[in-house]
Scaffold this motif. Structure first.
Motif, PDB file in Angstrom:
ATOM      1  N   ILE A   1     -32.413  61.710  15.692  1.00  0.00           N
ATOM      2  CA  ILE A   1     -31.994  60.426  16.242  1.00  0.00           C
ATOM      3  C   ILE A   1     -31.120  59.751  15.203  1.00  0.00           C
ATOM      4  O   ILE A   1     -31.590  59.409  14.102  1.00  0.00           O
ATOM      5  CB  ILE A   1     -33.198  59.533  16.594  1.00  0.00           C
ATOM      6  CG1 ILE A   1     -34.115  60.242  17.605  1.00  0.00           C
ATOM      7  CG2 ILE A   1     -32.733  58.188  17.147  1.00  0.00           C
ATOM      8  CD1 ILE A   1     -35.417  59.514  17.880  1.00  0.00           C
TER       9      ILE A   1
ATOM     10  N   GLN B   1     -34.900  58.931  25.583  1.00  0.00           N
ATOM     11  CA  GLN B   1     -33.866  57.912  25.697  1.00  0.00           C
ATOM     12  C   GLN B   1     -33.320  57.881  27.117  1.00  0.00           C
ATOM     13  O   GLN B   1     -33.024  58.913  27.713  1.00  0.00           O
ATOM     14  CB  GLN B   1     -32.724  58.177  24.725  1.00  0.00           C
ATOM     15  CG  GLN B   1     -31.699  57.048  24.664  1.00  0.00           C
ATOM     16  CD  GLN B   1     -30.587  57.323  23.664  1.00  0.00           C
ATOM     17  OE1 GLN B   1     -30.275  58.474  23.360  1.00  0.00           O
ATOM     18  NE2 GLN B   1     -29.986  56.264  23.139  1.00  0.00           N
TER      19      GLN B   1
ATOM     20  N   GLY C   1     -29.296  53.860  27.160  1.00  0.00           N
ATOM     21  CA  GLY C   1     -29.467  53.773  25.716  1.00  0.00           C
ATOM     22  C   GLY C   1     -30.815  53.251  25.263  1.00  0.00           C
ATOM     23  O   GLY C   1     -31.113  53.299  24.065  1.00  0.00           O
ATOM     24  N   THR C   2     -31.632  52.728  26.170  1.00  0.00           N
ATOM     25  CA  THR C   2     -32.962  52.251  25.786  1.00  0.00           C
ATOM     26  C   THR C   2     -33.886  53.433  25.507  1.00  0.00           C
ATOM     27  O   THR C   2     -33.661  54.558  25.976  1.00  0.00           O
ATOM     28  CB  THR C   2     -33.570  51.372  26.890  1.00  0.00           C
ATOM     29  OG1 THR C   2     -33.647  52.135  28.105  1.00  0.00           O
ATOM     30  CG2 THR C   2     -32.730  50.129  27.105  1.00  0.00           C
ATOM     31  N   TRP C   3     -34.928  53.141  24.732  1.00  0.00           N
ATOM     32  CA  TRP C   3     -35.889  54.184  24.359  1.00  0.00           C
ATOM     33  C   TRP C   3     -37.255  53.854  24.938  1.00  0.00           C
ATOM     34  O   TRP C   3     -37.620  52.683  25.081  1.00  0.00           O
ATOM     35  CB  TRP C   3     -35.991  54.307  22.831  1.00  0.00           C
ATOM     36  CG  TRP C   3     -34.826  55.034  22.232  1.00  0.00           C
ATOM     37  CD1 TRP C   3     -33.633  54.504  21.861  1.00  0.00           C
ATOM     38  CD2 TRP C   3     -34.750  56.431  21.965  1.00  0.00           C
ATOM     39  NE1 TRP C   3     -32.799  55.479  21.369  1.00  0.00           N
ATOM     40  CE2 TRP C   3     -33.466  56.683  21.418  1.00  0.00           C
ATOM     41  CE3 TRP C   3     -35.631  57.504  22.121  1.00  0.00           C
ATOM     42  CZ2 TRP C   3     -33.051  57.946  21.027  1.00  0.00           C
ATOM     43  CZ3 TRP C   3     -35.219  58.767  21.743  1.00  0.00           C
ATOM     44  CH2 TRP C   3     -33.939  58.984  21.198  1.00  0.00           C
ATOM     45  N   TRP C   4     -38.010  54.919  25.220  1.00  0.00           N
ATOM     46  CA  TRP C   4     -39.316  54.792  25.861  1.00  0.00           C
ATOM     47  C   TRP C   4     -40.291  55.792  25.263  1.00  0.00           C
ATOM     48  O   TRP C   4     -39.888  56.849  24.768  1.00  0.00           O
ATOM     49  CB  TRP C   4     -39.195  55.007  27.372  1.00  0.00           C
ATOM     50  CG  TRP C   4     -38.267  54.020  27.999  1.00  0.00           C
ATOM     51  CD1 TRP C   4     -36.903  54.115  28.114  1.00  0.00           C
ATOM     52  CD2 TRP C   4     -38.631  52.756  28.541  1.00  0.00           C
ATOM     53  NE1 TRP C   4     -36.393  52.995  28.707  1.00  0.00           N
ATOM     54  CE2 TRP C   4     -37.430  52.143  28.987  1.00  0.00           C
ATOM     55  CE3 TRP C   4     -39.833  52.091  28.719  1.00  0.00           C
ATOM     56  CZ2 TRP C   4     -37.417  50.890  29.586  1.00  0.00           C
ATOM     57  CZ3 TRP C   4     -39.824  50.846  29.318  1.00  0.00           C
ATOM     58  CH2 TRP C   4     -38.630  50.259  29.746  1.00  0.00           C
TER      59      TRP C   4
ATOM     60  N   THR D   1     -38.252  49.810  20.757  1.00  0.00           N
ATOM     61  CA  THR D   1     -37.050  49.277  20.123  1.00  0.00           C
ATOM     62  C   THR D   1     -36.982  49.825  18.698  1.00  0.00           C
ATOM     63  O   THR D   1     -37.976  50.322  18.163  1.00  0.00           O
ATOM     64  CB  THR D   1     -37.069  47.742  20.094  1.00  0.00           C
ATOM     65  OG1 THR D   1     -38.277  47.289  19.459  1.00  0.00           O
ATOM     66  CG2 THR D   1     -36.993  47.180  21.502  1.00  0.00           C
ATOM     67  N   TRP D   2     -35.810  49.736  18.084  1.00  0.00           N
ATOM     68  CA  TRP D   2     -35.621  50.267  16.737  1.00  0.00           C
ATOM     69  C   TRP D   2     -35.314  49.116  15.792  1.00  0.00           C
ATOM     70  O   TRP D   2     -34.379  48.346  16.010  1.00  0.00           O
ATOM     71  CB  TRP D   2     -34.504  51.312  16.716  1.00  0.00           C
ATOM     72  CG  TRP D   2     -34.886  52.541  17.500  1.00  0.00           C
ATOM     73  CD1 TRP D   2     -34.741  52.727  18.844  1.00  0.00           C
ATOM     74  CD2 TRP D   2     -35.511  53.712  16.991  1.00  0.00           C
ATOM     75  NE1 TRP D   2     -35.240  53.951  19.207  1.00  0.00           N
ATOM     76  CE2 TRP D   2     -35.709  54.586  18.091  1.00  0.00           C
ATOM     77  CE3 TRP D   2     -35.911  54.121  15.714  1.00  0.00           C
ATOM     78  CZ2 TRP D   2     -36.303  55.848  17.954  1.00  0.00           C
ATOM     79  CZ3 TRP D   2     -36.495  55.375  15.571  1.00  0.00           C
ATOM     80  CH2 TRP D   2     -36.698  56.218  16.670  1.00  0.00           C
TER      81      TRP D   2
END
Length: 479
Positions: free
Chosen positions: A174, A233, A237-240, A268-269
């Motif tokens: 990532i 992803q 573009g969001t992550w889960w 979130t990052w």
């Protein structure tokens, strides 16, 4: 809090191809193995098949204990193909399977005799090397097409100091880093997810200063035992994160009966580290399903204990009926002929019309061979049987007219009245034609906290002796 995939669907692994998500779970001693789901939003999931649906793909014998069998798949998409890697505990070790369509058919296994350990993961680097990381945590370079390993395994970061059972590793590239996500703390109330990162897939790994990034231990959250996670992803573009959890009920210590279920949370990052948000509620629980057994073969949601042969389980012998031909001596026997559905709701009713003209069998709620309740019909009689550890008893019986009879089990949650109150009550009866309750039993004895192991309840149909036929099976959920 409702999971996104309810019932015994633990150890979720997810991947995305375009706008579509695919997810696989552990299946333990049940056949067919490794249920595969599809979704377009990560919340609503539909089972599209089972990856291991042929005996040549999955060998489970009567010597395979309950809660052994198929552990912790990793599902990935690489170079135009789907890849699935699993451990068959006690009967074959680690193996790889491939498919062009996740609904199947999947290939026969590619054995991995050089890979030792459970919870195998797959990741590819930019040079095309394939890395298999296993619980412990250690890593192998493999040829996924042949199962060959190259060199000795390398020890990687194994979680926070003092935390037990580092397992469920997943490795991702990532951005500029490789991230190693693991579960630790054991699969009970101390379960947690931690993460570390490195500049290469082999480390050295730097642990996240905020570890664990997910845990509900020591909290009053209704979902406990959270862990064994995977990241994905979305197209935007969001992550889960998908992960397992349980919904304990009753008094102390709290009993979970549905097994470990699949939950979802946003990620979130922050400064290069994942931060896990609140659980996303799953679909509304109201459901009514009825299988008339009109199709040739069973829907993918039906599972059997260790194997399923057409000789013993078929919809073709008597059209519109499921025919079960007994092998063994009933629900106590590892060789029982059984076809069931995972219990997916805390409040539900299951009904079935059974014809036992030349046999005996009925409707069972199973956790394992030593923990099950059933209502069993035989010529002129229906009886309720309870098996709790070494104890087995007929707790109620009544005569019924010869011919088909409707058997019923009702599951209702209990409000704790004291610290020992169980999570729910299971009531068994017949419809003649109104519901006549024969027995009401405490549900805590069909829980993981009592029985041990890794599975949850399965409600289904079985043959104890002779040939037993079922005209339909109905499952209704109330919450």
């Amino acid at each position: 809090m409702i999971p996104v995939i309810a019932g015994m669907h633990p150890d979720p692994s997810v991947c995305r191809v375009g706008d579509d998500y695919y997810l696989a779970c552990s299946s333990f001693e049940y056949f067919p193995g490794v249920p595969v789901f599809h979704s377009t939003d990560l919340v609503e999931w539909k089972q599209i098949g089972n990856a291991l649906e042929r005996p040549s793909q999955l060998r489970l014998t009567t010597g395979t204990p309950s809660s052994a069998g198929v552990y912790a798949p990793t599902l990935r998409h690489h170079d135009g193909r789907f890849w699935l890697i699993v451990t068959n505990v006690g009967a074959g070790g680690n193996a790889l399977y491939t498919a062009t369509d996740p609904a199947g058919p999947w290939s026969d296994p590619i054995p991995l005799p050089g890979v030792e350990g459970i919870d195998p993961d797959l990741a590819w680097d930019a040079d095309g090397n394939c890395w298999c990381t296993v619980a412990g945590v250690s890593q192998y370079r493999i040829n996924p097409s042949t199962g060959e390993t190259f060199g000795a395994p390398t020890r990687l970061w194994s979680g926070e100091p003092g935390a037990k059972a580092p397992e469920a590793p997943h490795l991702y590239r990532i951005g500029e880093h490789w991230y190693l996500l693991i579960a630790e703390g054991g699969t009970e109330r101390g379960h947690a997810v931690s993460v570390a990162r490195a500049s290469t897939p082999n480390g050295p790994f730097e642990p996240c200063p905020a570890n664990p990034v997910l845990t509900h231990r020591g909290t009053g959250e209704p979902v406990q035992n959270t862990g064994h996670a995977d990241l994905v992803q979305a197209p935007d573009g969001t992550w889960w994160m998908v992960f397992l959890g349980v919904r304990p009920g009753g008094g102390t210590p709290g009993w979970h009966v549905l097994g470990r279920e699949t939950f979802l949370a946003p990620v979130t990052w922050v400064e290069g580290w994942p931060v896990v948000g609140e659980i996303v509620p799953g679909p509304a629980p109201a459901v009514s399903e009825r299988d008339e057994f009109d199709a040739w073969g069973l829907d993918p949601s039906w599972i059997s204990v260790r194997d399923r042969s057409e000789k013993h389980c078929t919809t073709e012998e008597r059209p519109g009926w499921l025919t079960l031909r007994a092998r063994g001596s009933g629900m106590d026997d590892p060789a029982v002929v059984f076809a069931g559905q995972r219990q997916r709701h805390l409040s539900c009713v299951a009904r079935a019309l059974v014809d036992v003209a030349d046999g005996s069998g009925g409707l069972a709620v199973r956790l394992d061979e030593e923990h099950h309740y059933e209502i069993e019909a035989r010529s002129g009689e229906v009886r309720v049987i309870a098996r709790i550890g070494p104890l087995r008893a007929v707790v109620a019986s009544r005569p019924v007219p010869d011919g088909p009879v409707v058997l019923v089990v009702r599951v209702e949650p209990r409000t704790p009245q004291d610290a020992r109150s169980g999570p729910d009550t299971l009531s068994f009866g017949v419809e003649v034609p109104e519901f006549d309750e024969l027995a009401s039993l405490d549900g805590k004895y069909l829980s993981t906290e009592v029985a041990g192991g890794f599975t949850g309840r399965v409600i289904g149909l079985y043959a104890a002796t002779g040939t037993v036929r079922f005209d339909w099976f109905e499952y209704q959920a109330h919450g």
